[in-house]
Design a protein around this motif. Structure first.
Motif, PDB file in Angstrom:
ATOM      1  N   UNK A   1      55.059  28.888  22.749  1.00 54.16           N
ATOM      2  CA  UNK A   1      53.784  28.166  22.719  1.00 54.16           C
ATOM      3  C   UNK A   1      52.648  29.097  23.132  1.00 54.16           C
ATOM      4  N   UNK A   2      52.744  30.351  22.782  1.00 55.41           N
ATOM      5  CA  UNK A   2      51.848  31.369  23.317  1.00 55.41           C
ATOM      6  C   UNK A   2      50.371  31.024  23.148  1.00 55.41           C
ATOM      7  N   UNK A   3      50.006  30.325  22.079  1.00 56.38           N
ATOM      8  CA  UNK A   3      48.604  29.969  21.863  1.00 56.38           C
ATOM      9  C   UNK A   3      48.135  28.853  22.792  1.00 56.38           C
ATOM     10  N   UNK A   4      49.081  28.082  23.321  1.00 59.56           N
ATOM     11  CA  UNK A   4      48.732  26.941  24.165  1.00 59.56           C
ATOM     12  C   UNK A   4      49.022  27.184  25.641  1.00 59.56           C
ATOM     13  N   UNK A   5      50.014  28.030  25.944  1.00 60.05           N
ATOM     14  CA  UNK A   5      50.414  28.255  27.328  1.00 60.05           C
ATOM     15  C   UNK A   5      49.639  29.413  27.945  1.00 60.05           C
ATOM     16  N   UNK A   6      48.399  29.182  28.235  1.00 57.05           N
ATOM     17  CA  UNK A   6      47.574  30.151  28.944  1.00 57.05           C
ATOM     18  C   UNK A   6      46.633  29.390  29.858  1.00 57.05           C
ATOM     19  N   UNK A   7      46.228  30.046  30.946  1.00 56.16           N
ATOM     20  CA  UNK A   7      45.352  29.366  31.902  1.00 56.16           C
ATOM     21  C   UNK A   7      44.641  30.411  32.749  1.00 56.16           C
TER      22      UNK A   7
END
Length: 341
Positions: A251-257
């Motif tokens: 989910x690299x495009x979604x799992x960032x913060x």
């Protein structure tokens, strides 16, 4: 004896009811909690104490590092932490998660509830919460000092003067927790000879010395640290590194913060984990105990090998809560050829 300090204390079951307690050490704090809160019926040594950011306080060394007037949360063994997810709006989803995280103390039952919440129509909920974080306030990512962005520090009991200092200490607290749990598990090992217990105590002492020298690897979360020692980029953006058995996050495009962005993003970041690829409790500590029991007189325990597995990026991956696989990492084991040196 350390000078007494005052703390604000509340029970996990009723966060709004707070009492001031003055004490010199952790044991004294627990005893006074039992006196101050009449609803507590169990022995003081059964209480679990958490700092406001969810870090368990289980030794005097960490307790003494807390500033006076810190807010502490007490959990008893009878606490029922379960709650039901009923709201549907994006803001309520986010508020529900933040409530769980702020006051759960990071205990496993709440972790599992958050995990279940996120796995049910995960993609929609994560996007909603991330959008809530990103749209709730002006982007103050570039600000650093407490006097520049006081909202970021809201409700925190910390003497940190910058975001970088707080995140540094936050990571240190996680690493301290790994040490405390590893040491506790070693002490609970069965059928140890006195000489073997002495070796384990020496190993723990070695770990503590190295951790102090390495400042408990607080640089992992500090964007001010050198690029070779931090996990985030220079702005503070973290990306999920994927489950323990994959090379990258699906989910690299979604799992960032970026926890430096706002108070909400800082709190949401507390759901992310430094996951042991070779598991601490199921593999690393049992292997270390096994090595001590089988050690020959002409051999030394390879403390550096086990230290790296427990506390360094050699064996730690930063993962989003959905990518934190709590099942046994059965195919990831310690290398018995590395036990001795």
């Amino acid at each position: 004896m350390a000078a007494p300090r005052g703390f604000r204390v509340a029970l996990n079951s009723d966060i709004t009811h707070r009492k001031g307690i003055c004490c010199s050490n952790l044991a004294e704090l627990k005893k006074k909690i039992c006196v101050k809160f009449s609803t507590i019926t169990e022995n003081f040594d059964k209480l679990t104490i958490f700092s406001e950011d969810g870090t368990e306080i289980d030794d005097d060394e960490y307790f003494m590092s807390l500033p006076a007037q810190s807010f502490l949360v007490v959990r008893t063994s009878s606490d029922n932490l379960k709650s039901k997810f009923e709201a549907e709006s994006p803001q309520n989803i986010f508020d529900h998660l933040l409530t769980l995280l702020r006051w759960s103390g990071g205990v496993d039952t709440v972790y599992q509830e958050v995990l279940q919440l996120m796995q049910e129509d995960f993609e929609t909920k994560w996007i909603q919460m991330k959008n809530s974080v990103e749209s709730s306030k002006l982007d103050t990512t570039h600000l650093s000092r407490k006097d520049e962005d006081p909202a970021w520090f809201k409700d925190l009991s910390t003497n940190a003067k910058t975001k970088e200092e707080f995140m540094f200490k936050n990571c240190q607290a996680r690493i301290r927790g790994y040490l405390a749990k590893a040491e506790s598990q070693m002490k609970e090992a069965k059928d140890l000879k006195a000489s073997e217990s002495d070796i384990l105590a020496e190993i723990v002492s070695n770990f503590k010395s190295n951790l102090k020298e390495n400042k408990y690897h607080g640089t992992y979360f500090s964007r001010a640290a050198d690029s070779s020692s931090r996990i985030c980029d220079s702005t503070g953006l973290f990306s999920c590194e994927g489950k323990y058995n994959v090379d990258k996050c699906h989910y690299i495009d979604k799992h960032s913060i970026n926890p430096y962005q706002s108070q909400e993003s800082r709190i949401l970041f507390s759901t992310w984990n430094l996951d042991h690829v070779v598991e601490r409790s199921r593999a690393v500590v049992p292997s270390l105990v096994k090595a001590v029991k089988s050690k020959k007189k002409n051999k030394d325990i390879n403390m550096e090998y086990f230290y790296n597995l427990l506390f360094t990026r050699t064996n730690l991956k930063l993962v989003h809560i959905v990518c934190h696989d709590k099942q046994e990492h059965s195919e990831k084991t310690c290398d018995n050829k590395m036990y001795f040196c």
